[in-house]
Every structure is written in structure tokens, then in C-alpha cells.
Design an enzyme around this catalytic site. Structure first.
Site, PDB file in Angstrom:
ATOM      1  N   ASP A 150       0.808  -1.250  -0.158  1.00 26.18           N
ATOM      2  CA  ASP A 150      -0.155   0.133   0.190  1.00 26.18           C
ATOM      3  C   ASP A 150       1.128   1.294  -0.149  1.00 26.18           C
ATOM      4  OD1 ASP A 150      -3.060   1.099   0.597  1.00 26.18           O
ATOM      5  OD2 ASP A 150      -1.541   2.271   1.523  1.00 26.18           O
ATOM      6  N   ASP A 155      -2.882  -0.249   6.353  1.00 23.18           N
ATOM      7  CA  ASP A 155      -3.647  -0.480   5.022  1.00 23.18           C
ATOM      8  C   ASP A 155      -3.316  -1.745   4.424  1.00 23.18           C
ATOM      9  OD1 ASP A 155      -5.017   1.690   5.921  1.00 23.18           O
ATOM     10  OD2 ASP A 155      -4.914   2.862   3.796  1.00 23.18           O
ATOM     11  N   GLU A 196       1.095   5.826   0.192  1.00 21.95           N
ATOM     12  CA  GLU A 196       0.350   7.180   0.441  1.00 21.95           C
ATOM     13  C   GLU A 196       1.034   7.895  -0.354  1.00 21.95           C
ATOM     14  OE1 GLU A 196      -2.356   7.111   2.217  1.00 21.95           O
ATOM     15  OE2 GLU A 196      -1.993   4.960   2.950  1.00 21.95           O
ATOM     16  N   HIS A 222      -5.585   4.863   6.394  1.00 22.73           N
ATOM     17  CA  HIS A 222      -4.792   5.958   5.589  1.00 22.73           C
ATOM     18  C   HIS A 222      -3.127   5.753   5.976  1.00 22.73           C
ATOM     19  CE1 HIS A 222      -8.335   6.709   3.097  1.00 22.73           C
ATOM     20  NE2 HIS A 222      -9.083   7.059   4.223  1.00 22.73           N
TER      21      HIS A 222
END
Length: 593
Positions: free
Chosen positions: A34, A181, A36, A176
């Protein structure tokens, strides 16, 4: 057709891989990742701010990876509020030039998993390319895409990670942040794998291609593929009455047939067909071209109800320029050895009629079907009164003038279509200037139908005239595939074994090839579709002509040179989707959290 192939079993068994056999999910190592970011598009300038990943196999966590990434740009305030990652937190973090290689080393040899994978994998691939770093050949599983096929709307209103985490009782709540995540995505992945196990999904290949449209009964028939070889060839689905239901071809028979019972085959008709099938017969072929040709011949022979195309090669039409005192153009269903000139074949009568009208617009030959002697005293027809026919029926036509028009027409059919193109384009221009665009479009479609038929006829006839063509191409495995083509028909196919004398092999293949008698007129000794398949192979890169008997040429001024504009028009039509018909619109992937 004869084939030559040394040790087919050992050759293909040596090329088998885990991918072909199906890799059990319990033995696959997944790297769930994942990211960001500062925005939704790497191409638009957005940067990665955090990478989190979890490596798992057989339900066990093997390791975790987490790092903040310095984006060297300000993090937008709304992104900082959403993720909790501030500019101060990333100021001392490594740049993407350091973080990406570390992640790739962690993920090496794994299957990547991400929720809305096009977003996360797209960012990683973008920065790998920007660094000049080759992207590893990762296989990818998208849990968001998989969830749309597994989770019903009664269970979750959408397929966001937070919604799925609740459905599958994830041990980590998505927040988030990349690692959290990724951990939640692991639980979602395991939950879906557990659910799909009851539906017969046990391998990575079945997981990646899973579709809810494939029934449990369909999956239970996977055993029908077990006896097929990992080799190119043709497969036939048959029912309990030995009727052939469907014929297909593949470079790997076993792998392709398995997909009908697992997940990637979602066509309703195919699901119905598999439900009726009780047996799958495989016919191993030496080359992919031989497999394609055999498929066409078997479809034409058995006419399977679930094959949509190629079932009726005999149902075609031709435009014939007759041989009589006052020649005319006629639509016919077959070619005979009558020394007439033919255009076609056309797949439908409608297309043939369009081409016929284009020719009549350019050449004022008679359109009546009556038999006329050299001298006739009938009443002229309406077309004659309109000046669209030279009117041999009332005796006013001069034989010399009429014969000259017929010679021009024959030249147009066989070699140069310029007169038809000029006449129709002039008519289209006149109509367009008068803003009669629909009528102009009708003439454009007539011209396109004629040009496609003329180009097809010229290409097919050119190969049909050759008594024999022997050609070879080096295949992906490094060996040479050889094909013998006689009068447009594939007569033999073979692959030169390692260490064999090439000349001796070709001579033996040629001697064992099928004897092919010439067909009538310009028609090949096979279906036009088979000849076109052979032509595409002959025209493909890397093909070398070994020997040719006859003259293989196409007219320089032929119809093919006029097709580009009409192909562009058709492509433009396909790209314009009406507002009320969005079936062909591709979905746009957006970040889902």
C-alpha cells in the site's frame, strides 16, 4: 495435411512451468503493498510519501516493510489531514530513489497484491521507469477487483478497503497509513481466498481470473482438461452423443481448456456449452499456423452450434463478369470453370450488393438478366433512358464501345480500381456540397465494400496462382517452423528438429505433403479464410521463402492502396460511443481507500 514432429511429448514437457500446472495458493508468497501519496496521478506530478508492505505465505506473515518517503515537495493540507503524514515527518525520510530499490528487494519473487492495484502498482512502475530501473515481471492480484466479484451489495455498500475490512473482520482497521492498510488488505485477501475455496478456486491462476459468472458445476468439470498436452493444437468440446459443441485453438491446449472450467471464461454461451460437454478431445499440432488451419476446417466440417464464426464457408457470394455477347455483372453463389472474371468472396449478400452498386455507378453496362443476342430490338429500359446503361437491348449500343467499357471494368476488377474510386468520390463530393451527407455516406460505404473485396481477391488470387510455396520462420523456442502451401492451401507443417539437416527435412516434408488440385477460377483450393490466415503468416516478420513455384505478385496499383482512408473511417465510427450505449467504454481506475 501431414505433420512432422520429433519427440513431441519430450519437447513440450520440457517447457512446462508452474504457471501451466496451476500454483496452489497455499504455496504462493504474496507481497501485499500500500502507498500513500500527495495526489492521484504520478504522471501529473504526485509523489509517494509512504510505502508499507506485508509478505505472507500459507496464512503466515513472513515479514513487513515500512518507510516514509521524502517527496521533495509540499504535502497538500487536505492530504496531510487524511493520512496524518506531515511535511515534518518526511523531511528526514529517504527519497524515492532509495526507498523503491529497498521495496523491490523485499518483494522479489512475490506476487504483488494491492487494493486498487492500478493505482499503487502504477505509481511504483512510474518511478522505476523514471529511475531507469527495469520493472520486475510481477504478477498482480487486485483485491478491489476481486471483491467486486465475491462480495455482494447486501454485505457491503461498496468495495472500499474500510468496508471490506468490516466484512472480513480484519484485525487492523484501515487508517490511510501504508502499513496499517497493507495489514488490513492481508486479512481481506485471506477472507476472500477462504470464501473462494468452497467454489473450487485453489490456484493462483484461478484466483486471478475468478468470475462469479462461472458456476460451481462448471468448475467441477476441470478434470476434462487433465488429459490434454501442453502443446499447440485444436480442442473439441463434445456432448454425450458425440456431437461437437465447440472447436477452438491454443498454443497450450491444457492451459486454455482449463480456463473454461475455472474463471476467465465468462461468456454466457460458453457456460451453457460447458454444461453440456462431457468430453474434450485435443488434436496436437506441430505449429500454431497448422492449429489455426485445422480449427477452420473442423468448424466448417462439424458446424458446432457454439462457434459463431467460420461455420459456413460455403455461404458466400461473388460478383461475376459474365462471358456473353453483351457481358454484365451478376451475383452468384459459387465460382465455376467458365473463364469468367470474379470478385469475392463476400461474407454477406448485403456487402456484395453494395460493391455491385459501386461498379454500376461507374460503368454503364447492362443490369438486366436477360440473354441477349448480338442484335436485339427490344424496348429500352428505364436505366437506358436515364443514361445509366449503354442499352444493347434496343440495338442502339455499339459493340466496339460496349467492349471497351467491359475491358475497363475487367481492369478495375482485377488490377486497378481507379475508375470506380474516381467516379464514386466525384459523386460523394457533389452530394456533400449539396449537404446531402447521408447519401454521400451511402456511396462511401459502397466504395469501401468494393475496395475490400477487390483487395481480398487480389491477395488471395496471387497465392492461389502459386503451385507451391515453402516458407520457414524461426519460432520463439529457436527452432524453425516450415510450412508447405499449395494453391493457397496448407499442405504440410513441421518443425526442424535440433541437429537435423534442414535441406533433408524440407525435402521429406515436401514429399509427404498433401496433393492439392487447383480450384476453379481464382478460388483457392481451400476456403478464402484459410488462405488469408496463411497469407498473414507469410507476411509476418521473420518469414523466409525457401522455394516457390509460380509467380506470387499483387498489382502495384491494386485496391489495397485505397483502403487506408476507409479503415480510418471505420475505426472512427467504432470509437464514437452513443451516450446511451456505454458498453465499450473502459473503466477509469481511481484510488479507493
Amino acid at each position: 495435411m501431414s505433420s512432422a514432429l520429433a519427440s513431441p511429448t519430450s519437447r513440450w514437457e520440457s517447457q512446462r512451468s508452474f504457471d501451466e500446472l496451476g500454483r496452489p495458493l497455499r504455496e504462493v508468497t504474496f507481497c501485499v503493498v500500500d502507498l500513500e501519496t500527495t495526489g492521484g496521478s504520478a504522471q501529473g506530478g504526485s509523489m509517494i510519501t509512504e510505502i508499507g508492505a506485508v509478505k505472507v505465505r500459507g496464512g503466515e506473515v513472513l515479514g513487513e516493510f515500512q518507510t516514509l518517503v521524502n517527496p521533495h515537495t509540499e504535502i497538500p493540507a487536505f492530504i496531510a489531514v487524511l493520512t496524518g503524514i506531515s511535511n515534518g515527518m518526511v523531511s528526514d525520510a529517504p527519497p524515492i530513489e532509495s526507498a523503491l530499490p529497498a521495496f523491490l528487494e523485499f518483494a522479489q519473487g512475490c506476487v504483488l497484491v494491492a487494493h486498487n492495484a492500478p493505482f499503487d502498482v502504477g505509481f511504483l512502475k512510474f518511478f522505476a521507469a523514471r529511475q531507469g530501473r527495469p520493472w520486475p515481471a510481477f504478477e498482480v492480484v487486485d483485491t478491489a477487483k476481486l471483491a467486486r466479484r465475491v462480495v455482494t451489495r447486501d454485505e457491503a455498500p461498496n468495495c472500499k478497503l474500510s468496508s471490506l475490512a468490516r466484512v472480513f473482520h480484519a484485525g487492523t482497521t484501515p487508517n490511510h497509513r501504508a502499513l496499517a492498510d497493507a495489514r488490513a488488505t492481508v486479512d481481506v485477501l485471506h477472507g476472500m481466498i477462504e470464501r473462494l475455496g468452497g467454489l473450487g478456486v485453489h490456484t493462483l491462476e484461478e484466483l486471478r481470473t475468478f468470475s462469479a459468472k462461472v458456476s460451481t458445476a462448471q468448475r467441477r468439470k476441470r478434470h476434462l482438461a487433465e488429459g490434454l498436452p501442453h502443446a499447440p493444437g485444436v480442442y473439441l468440446f463434445e456432448d454425450d452423443s458425440d456431437r461437437v459443441l465447440y472447436v477452438g485453438t491454443s498454443r497450450d491446449l491444457r492451459t486454455r481448456v482449463r480456463t473454461y472450467f475455472t474463471a476467465s471464461e465468462t461468456r454466457t454461451r460458453m457456460g451453457e456449452m460447458v454444461g453440456l460437454a462431457t468430453r474434450v478431445t485435443g488434436i496436437e499440432c506441430t505449429t500454431a499456423l497448422e492449429a489455426r488451419v485445422r480449427e477452420l476446417r473442423l468448424i466448417a466440417h462439424h458446424k458446432p452450434r457454439y462457434n459463431r464464426r467460420s461455420r459456413f464457408p460455403e455461404k458466400v457470394h461473388f460478383i461475376k463478369l459474365t462471358r456473353e455477347p453483351w457481358p454484365r455483372l451478376s451475383l452468384v453463389r459459387k465460382v465455376t470453370a467458365d473463364d469468367a472474371d470474379y470478385l469475392g468472396p463476400f461474407g454477406s449478400r448485403k456487402a456484395a450488393e453494395k460493391a455491385l452498386q459501386a461498379l454500376h455507378d461507374a460503368f454503364p453496362v447492362r443490369q438486366c438478366s436477360d440473354r441477349l443476342g448480338r442484335v436485339s430490338g427490344r424496348v429500352p429500359c428505364v436505366l437506358a433512358e436515364m443514361g445509366r446503361c449503354l442499352s444493347p437491348c434496343d440495338g442502339s449500343a455499339d459493340q466496339t464501345t460496349y467492349a471497351a467499357v467491359v475491358r475497363q471494368l475487367r481492369e478495375t476488377l482485377l488490377r486497378r480500381p481507379d475508375r470506380v474510386v474516381a467516379a464514386v468520390e466525384e459523386r460523394m463530393t457533389t452530394l456533400a456540397d449539396a449537404e446531402r451527407f447521408e447519401e454521400a455516406g451511402v456511396h462511401r460505404d459502397r466504395l469501401a465494400a468494393f475496395l475490400r473485396a477487390a483487395a481480398r481477391t487480389q491477395r488471395v488470387t496471387a497465392l492461389t496462382r502459386c503451385e507451391e510455396v515453402i516458407a520457414a520462420r524461426r519460432e520463439d523456442d529457436g527452432r524453425w517452423a516450415v510450412h508447405v502451401v499449395r494453391r493457397g492451401r496448407l499442405a504440410a507443417a513441421g518443425v526442424i528438429p535440433p541437429g537435423a539437416d534442414a535441406r533433408e527435412f524440407v525435402a521429406g516434408l515436401r514429399a509427404s505433403a498433401e496433393t492439392v488440385a487447383p480450384g476453379p477460377g481464382p478460388v483457392p483450393a481451400a476456403s478464402a479464410e484459410e488462405t488469408e490466415v496463411i497469407l498473414r503468416w507469410l507476411e509476418s516478420p521473420g518469414v523466409r521463402l525457401v522455394e516457390i513455384s509460380g509467380e506470387w505478385t499483387c498489382p502495384v496499383g491494386g485496391a489495397a492502396r485505397h483502403l487506408a482512408i476507409h479503415d480510418a473511417v471505420d475505426e472512427s465510427r467504432r470509437s464514437l460511443v452513443p451516450f446511451d450505449d456505454r458498453r465499450d467504454l473502459a473503466p477509469v481506475h481511481r484510488p479507493v481507500r
